[in-house]
Design a protein around this motif. Structure first.
Motif: not given
Length: 467
Positions: A242-246, A251-253, A260-268
């Motif tokens: 939410d902080y990053l969006k816009g 990333p856009k569109a 977001v899907a990739w960011w979720d995948s790298i979580k511990s």
């Protein structure tokens, strides 16, 4: 099933190879530079006939030497002007994006990158500045580096690094009123020590961090280095996104959903294996103030300076040095300590939420007689937003000075300096001897709200009585 931490995953994804030394050659996704540690690095490139390999991955700003009152060029300080000109020339000749004074985007390097969306989860980030660990708040692995390493990144976009162990620092529960993110990290460093994190990356987790906004997370990660850790990070989540969006470089569109899907995948992973785990209760953390000459020499505002008998043998030597330098006696209450200067700002606590919290304390009150109090926004964007919200008026009406963006009296490589034996209430990150510009000046670290309380009371004061 994977049992990896975010650190393990990001490290593996950015590994170019293993060097004969056993170190990893690690690709650096984003390189941030400023005027202090880059001139020599560029000079070394020129001596070797090398060019900046990926100028589009380097971003420059000016922050350390910038005056925060009179910014007319040329600067009165000739060395500062030379450093400024060197950065302007180096950025221009190497096609590097440079956010100069007046661009609307200038500010402290660890403030401008997050606010523009340059800092993103899963990145490796390097900067010739100790507090690069700040960017770990986004789920990035971020390292402060020296000048020769700045050269290496400019020339190769890689660093030679030994892989770190990972310590999970879990904080659970709700902070009490008057207790802030700054108090958490001062409490952690006080407990684990300034060398406790040597050889580690710190993963900050737990329900307290889950509830924090991004700026609070940045405050904690910023000072991971002060606890000896090479970097600190928080796993990305909806608050991060939410902080990053816009933001400018987010990333856009359709690229946003993929990101977001990739960011979720790298979580511990839920079953990730850590080298160590330390757990704290949020309700046990008081407003914290440093009393000595390292960030680890901290106590609750309602506590007393420790006596030698209360300290380990290892801590007694530095404590004796601190008693003498700070002119504080063992067993003395820290509350009531008279203050000369109050500084709100820095890459630790110069963001808009920090200024809002300090303004709540300043509103309707007056800076105590004889106190020099000033507020330095972390960036031109923060300054603009604060003025739109009327925070500048609150501070000025209370007797604070309102300044331009810069590092200011965090390390005093600019006109903002302590004089003689002055004692400062500071929202910055280091209380070393001479840190704020006077060889005999004294620094007490605390949250921005605590600094504001000290300003209006003229002494260290428990902000919980004003909240």
């Amino acid at each position: 099933m994977s049992k990896g931490t975010l650190f393990d995953k990001v490290w593996e994804l950015h590994t170019v190879g293993t060097l004969p030394s056993g170190q990893t050659q690690l690709f650096i996704g984003l390189h941030l530079i400023h005027e202090v540690t880059s001139p020599q690095a560029f000079a070394m490139l020129r001596e070797r006939g090398l060019k900046v390999l990926f100028p589009e991955r380097t971003v420059a700003t000016v922050d350390h030497i910038v005056p925060t009152d009179n910014q007319v060029r040329p600067f009165v300080d000739t060395l500062a002007e030379e450093m400024m000109q060197a950065l302007e020339d180096n950025a221009s000749s190497n096609n590097i994006t440079f956010y100069n004074i007046g661009s609307g985007n200038q500010g402290i390097v660890h403030v401008i990158a997050p606010e523009q969306g340059l800092t993103q989860p899963g990145m490796t980030i390097a900067c010739g500045d100790s507090h690069t660990s700040t960017h770990g708040a986004f789920g990035a692995i971020a390292f402060g580096i020296g000048t020769s390493q700045v050269r290496d990144v400019l020339a190769s976009q890689t660093l030679a690094l030994a892989k770190l162990k990972v310590r999970k620092i879990e904080v659970n529960g709700a902070l009490k009123p008057g207790v802030y993110a700054k108090d958490i990290i001062l409490h952690v460093i006080r407990t684990l020590g300034v060398k406790g994190g040597v050889g580690y990356a710190y993963e900050f987790a737990g329900t307290t961090f889950d509830a924090m906004n991004m700026e609070e997370r940045m405050t904690v990660c910023n000072m991971a280095i002060e606890g000896g850790a090479r970097c600190g990070y928080v796993n990305p989540d909806k608050i991060t996104y939410d902080y990053l969006k816009g933001r400018d470089f987010a990333p856009k569109a359709l690229d946003w959903d993929k990101a977001v899907a990739w960011w979720d995948s790298i979580k511990s992973d839920d079953n990730a294996e850590y080298d160590d785990v330390v757990v704290f209760k949020a309700e046990d953390i008081p407003p914290t103030v440093t009393w000595g000459i390292t960030p680890g020499q901290g106590i609750g505002v309602d506590q007393q300076v420790p006596t030698p008998e209360q300290l380990s043998e290892d801590d007694r030597v530095i404590a004796q040095e601190a008693y003498k330098y700070m002119d504080l006696a063992p067993g003395q209450s820290i509350e009531g300590t008279k203050i000369d200067v109050c500084f709100i700002g820095s890459c630790t606590n110069g963001r808009i939420s920090d200024l809002r919290e300090a303004a709540k304390i300043a509103k309707g009150r007056q800076v105590a007689s004889g106190i020099k109090a000033f507020v330095v926004p972390g960036s031109e964007r923060v300054k603009k937003q604060a003025e739109e919200e009327g925070l500048d008026k609150i501070f000025v009406e209370a007797g604070f000075e309102w300044r331009e963006a810069g590092c200011s009296m965090c390390l005093a490589m600019n006109p903002d300096k302590l004089e003689g034996r002055q004692i400062s209430a500071s929202s910055s990150n280091r209380n070393f001897k001479g840190r704020q510009g006077s060889a005999s000046g004294r620094t007490l670290l605390m949250s921005p709200a605590m600094v504001a309380a000290a300003a209006v009371k003229g002494e260290v004061f428990d902000v919980r009585e004003l909240v």
